[in-house]
Design a protein around this motif. Structure first.
Motif, PDB file in Angstrom:
ATOM      1  N   UNK A  82      -1.632  -5.737   7.764  1.00  0.00           N
ATOM      2  CA  UNK A  82      -2.534  -5.208   8.784  1.00  0.00           C
ATOM      3  C   UNK A  82      -3.804  -6.053   8.836  1.00  0.00           C
ATOM      4  N   UNK A  83      -4.518  -6.027   9.964  1.00  0.00           N
ATOM      5  CA  UNK A  83      -5.745  -6.822  10.086  1.00  0.00           C
ATOM      6  C   UNK A  83      -6.790  -6.515   9.006  1.00  0.00           C
ATOM      7  N   UNK A 122      -1.141  -3.980   3.161  1.00  0.00           N
ATOM      8  CA  UNK A 122       0.244  -4.388   3.330  1.00  0.00           C
ATOM      9  C   UNK A 122       1.118  -3.142   3.237  1.00  0.00           C
ATOM     10  N   UNK A 123       1.887  -2.879   4.287  1.00  0.00           N
ATOM     11  CA  UNK A 123       2.750  -1.712   4.356  1.00  0.00           C
ATOM     12  C   UNK A 123       4.194  -2.135   4.577  1.00  0.00           C
ATOM     13  N   UNK A 169       0.828  -1.198   0.000  1.00  0.00           N
ATOM     14  CA  UNK A 169       0.000   0.000   0.000  1.00  0.00           C
ATOM     15  C   UNK A 169       0.865   1.252   0.000  1.00  0.00           C
ATOM     16  N   UNK A 170       1.897   1.266   0.828  1.00  0.00           N
ATOM     17  CA  UNK A 170       2.788   2.432   0.930  1.00  0.00           C
ATOM     18  C   UNK A 170       4.000   2.046   1.754  1.00  0.00           C
ATOM     19  N   UNK A 213      -0.999  -6.919  13.783  1.00  0.00           N
ATOM     20  CA  UNK A 213      -0.456  -7.052  12.429  1.00  0.00           C
ATOM     21  C   UNK A 213       0.391  -8.320  12.353  1.00  0.00           C
ATOM     22  N   UNK A 214       0.496  -8.862  11.142  1.00  0.00           N
ATOM     23  CA  UNK A 214       1.357 -10.015  10.904  1.00  0.00           C
ATOM     24  C   UNK A 214       2.586  -9.541  10.140  1.00  0.00           C
ATOM     25  N   UNK A 215       3.767  -9.819  10.656  1.00  0.00           N
ATOM     26  CA  UNK A 215       5.005  -9.454   9.971  1.00  0.00           C
ATOM     27  C   UNK A 215       5.269 -10.533   8.930  1.00  0.00           C
ATOM     28  N   UNK A 216       5.282 -10.143   7.647  1.00  0.00           N
ATOM     29  CA  UNK A 216       5.449 -11.121   6.575  1.00  0.00           C
ATOM     30  C   UNK A 216       6.866 -11.151   6.025  1.00  0.00           C
TER      31      UNK A 216
END
Length: 120
Positions: free
Chosen positions: A105-106, A110-111, A66-67, A86-89
């Motif tokens: 993010x929930x 995706x940031x 997203x940004x 949040x899930x760290x990917x």
């Protein structure tokens, strides 16, 4: 977690387009592009703009972000994001300017979070 700003992502095709686009953003921001390659993608960072060109499959992956959010400390961001759900990917990983991580993010956004703290 202290948020310092965001980076706007611009995707172009080819070296000529990257150079032309970077020159435009240099003119409007008064900043000089910082150039680097990452994962087969050529990048020109100009002020709050990130101009990127590379193989379609790499760019398609980057478009899912997203940004980019600049933070004071990626380690602190990791703790705060995880505690908030949040899930760290990916990451934290070193970058040319510091460290980054990618968080889901929930809400499904995706940031990328980056800091200016180079890894020794």
């Amino acid at each position: 977690m202290e948020i310092l700003g965001t980076t706007l992502r611009i995707y172009v095709e080819g070296t000529d387009a990257l150079n032309t686009t970077a020159a435009f953003y240099e003119r409007i921001t008064g900043a000089t592009a910082q150039r680097f390659d990452r994962g087969g993608v050529s990048v020109a960072a100009v002020g709050c703009f990130l101009v990127m060109s590379g193989p379609r499959e790499e760019i398609d992956l980057l478009r899912k972000l997203t940004a980019t959010v600049a933070v004071k400390d990626v380690t602190e961001a990791h703790v705060t994001l995880t505690a908030a759900g949040a899930q760290i990917v990916a990451g934290p990983v070193p970058t040319p300017a510091g460290r980054s991580l990618i968080a889901l993010h929930p809400d499904g956004s995706v940031f990328e979070y980056v800091d200016r703290n180079p890894t020794p």
